[in-house]
Design an enzyme around this catalytic site. Structure first.
Site, PDB file in Angstrom:
ATOM      1  N   HIS A  53       0.830  -1.217   0.000  1.00 52.17           N
ATOM      2  CA  HIS A  53       0.000   0.000   0.000  1.00 52.17           C
ATOM      3  C   HIS A  53       0.860   1.261   0.000  1.00 52.17           C
ATOM      4  CE1 HIS A  53      -3.728  -2.278   0.695  1.00 52.17           C
ATOM      5  NE2 HIS A  53      -3.009  -3.003   1.535  1.00 52.17           N
ATOM      6  N   ASN A 126     -10.198  -3.258   2.072  1.00 54.77           N
ATOM      7  CA  ASN A 126      -9.899  -3.129   0.648  1.00 54.77           C
ATOM      8  C   ASN A 126     -11.175  -2.805  -0.115  1.00 54.77           C
ATOM      9  OD1 ASN A 126      -7.064  -3.695   0.594  1.00 54.77           O
ATOM     10  ND2 ASN A 126      -7.504  -5.874   0.852  1.00 54.77           N
ATOM     11  N   TYR A 336       0.240  -4.799  11.816  1.00 50.86           N
ATOM     12  CA  TYR A 336       0.074  -3.430  11.330  1.00 50.86           C
ATOM     13  C   TYR A 336       0.662  -2.397  12.288  1.00 50.86           C
ATOM     14  CZ  TYR A 336      -2.488  -4.308   7.050  1.00 50.86           C
ATOM     15  OH  TYR A 336      -2.809  -4.675   5.779  1.00 50.86           O
TER      16      TYR A 336
END
EC number: 1.11.1.6
Length: 518
Positions: A53, A126, A336
């Protein structure tokens, strides 16, 4: 009156134009502290780009809850009747680097941060309701297969198809990817999905499984492969510019947030495993329920500060919302936040786009690189303590959405449900959801991609992969790829024309769109 240039610490600067040297033609002097500061700052101007990303765009917006009945399912404050919550979104491609074109065939990231009264809540999803894999242990391998070869630094279709065909669970997402929605027309013309299964807990302590759907109010639209390839060369920032310009014009894009809700006790007997990220829940079984309207109405003032440094993590949840047995979600809960600590820094949560805006922060976190907020010196740095420091409040926090499970440590994968099959939902998507024209474009996109540098051994698996999805589609893919390769092989054996090189490789590549990268 013009403001004077200063150093980063506010000291007035003597010159913006000339370095300090030993005479007009002598060496630059090391004690020209402003030159050193300026160059050193410039050298560190970029944080490491995201591993995935990396290329994206973003904006601020607001979620307004329009359905008061949603409060029956969750006590989360942002989902209570009439509540308005400020938010930040970052849209992105997945596999490309910072400078890659916006219009490569790729899933699009759809990450939203809500600044709630109980702290920041992140939905990191997404533009597809499913994903390629169902367990986070496979994630590094998947991403490496979509990146670049270590030897020549090039993207490689053979590597992609090798991974996909060895992992049948990818079939559903690859079908989405190779279809029309693999290249949205703009960020405004695509849906967003939380994709994972989350848990909601209401004020009475009742639990529900939930999936998020952001339905674009602009309508779904897409680019053909040929349009996308043209824009990749002529306007590589097409999606970023479109989002910025639309908001600047006052044409604020909006989405209707909807959810699917499953009572907890129905999960075990549902026909698909409801926690498998490669599967969807049928809308006939669990219809969409409207939650509210989400509108983007403000561009960032500084792209680097507010979008590049924005840090999203599914570990950011608030009371009334919890996790589920979704193995990909549970892996991302760690990875993350850890990635943001590496990429942006230990204290990334203090930066403007990441700090809590509607909630008070009372934390025992301290020190570390770039720390600039701190508690008063009399506040203890440990818990528990006897001196009035903050303490955990289980009643206010809730339990984070727990669930019962066997305590035995196993590597067992998902429990198979009655209709679980890696190819079944992909086949349904092709035969029952797509129109005839969409199926034609799907086949065209697969044929173009698979004709480009995929070895014969892997191609045999590609053909079987698509036959497993749909027999007619598989046959069409095989015939189309073989025709492309035969044409390319014939061209490679033609005598060189005047002005044309006959060097092997100059004309041997299949005549397909090389921009059709996933």
């Amino acid at each position: 009156m013009t403001k004077p240039t200063t150093s980063n610490t506010g000291v007035p600067v003597e010159s913006d134009d000339e370095s300090l040297t030993a005479g007009a033609q002598g060496p630059v002097l090391l004690h020209d502290w402003y030159l050193i500061e300026k160059l050193a700052q410039f050298n560190r101007e970029r944080v490491p780009e995201r591993i995935v990303h990396a290329k994206g765009a973003g904006a601020y917006g607001e979620l307004v809850i329009t359905n008061p009945e949603i409060a029956d399912y969750t006590k989360a404050k942002l989902f209570q009747p009439g509540v308005r919550t400020e938010s930040l979104v970052r849209f992105s491609t997945v596999a490309g680097e910072q400078g890659s074109p916006d219009t490569w065939r790729d899933p699009r990231g759809f990450a939203v941060k809500f600044y709630t009264e109980d702290g920041n809540y992140d939905i990191v999803g997404n533009n597809t309701p499913v994903f390629f894999i169902r367990d986070a242990i496979k994630f590094p391998d998947f991403i490496r297969s979509q990146k670049r070869l270590p030897g020549n630094g090039l993207r490689d279709h053979n590597m992609q198809w090798d991974f996909w065909t060895l992992r049948p669970e990818t079939a559903h997402q690859v079908t989405w990817l190779m279809g029309d929605r693999g290249i949205p027309k703009t960020y405004r013309h695509m849906n967003g999905y939380g994709s994972h299964t989350y848990q909601w807990v209401n004020a009475a302590g009742e639990r529900f499984w939930v999936k998020y759907h952001f339905k674009t109010d602009q309508g779904i639209d897409y680019l053909t492969q040929e349009e996308a390839d043209r824009l990749a060369g002529t306007d590589p920032d097409y999606h970023r510019a479109d989002l910025w310009n639309a908001i600047e014009r006052g044409e604020y894009p909006s989405w209707t947030l909807k959810v699917q809700i499953m009572p907890v006790d129905e999960a075990e007997s549902y026909r698909f495993n409801p926690f498998d990220l490669t599967k969807v829940w049928s809308k006939k079984d669990y219809p969409l329920i409207e939650v509210g309207t989400w509108t983007l109405n403000r561009n960032p003032q500084n792209y680097f500060v507010e979008i590049e440094q924005a840090a999203f993590a599914p570990s950011n949840i608030v009371p009334g919302i919890g996790f589920s047995p979704d193995k990909m979600l549970l892996g991302r809960v760690f990875s993350y936040a850890d990635a943001q600590r590496y990429r942006v820094g230990t204290n990334y949560a203090e930066l403007p786009p990441n700090r809590a805006r509607a909630a008070e922060v009372n934390s025992y976190s301290k020190e570390g690189a770039m720390r600039h907020t701190f508690n008063a010196p009399e506040v203890p740095v440990y818990a528990p303590n006897s001196y009035g420091g903050p303490h955990a409040d289980p009643e206010r926090a809730g339990d984070g959405g727990q669930w019962g499970f066997d305590g035995t440590a196993v590597r067992a994968g998902y429990i198979r449900h009655a209709e679980d099959d890696d190819f079944a939902q992909a086949g349904t998507l092709v035969r029952e959801v797509m129109t005839a024209e969409e199926r034609e474009r799907l086949a065209h996109n697969i044929i173009g991609h698979a004709s480009n540098g995929v070895t014969p051994e892997v191609l045999e698996r590609v053909y079987q992969y698509w036959r497993n999805v749909d027999a007619d589609l598989g046959a069409k893919v095989e015939a189309g790829v073989k025709a492309n390769l035969a044409e390319a092989d014939g061209a490679a054996h033609q005598p060189a024309q005047e002005g044309q090189s006959a060097v092997a490789g100059d004309s041997a590549a299949p005549k397909v769109k090389v921009g059709a990268q996933a």
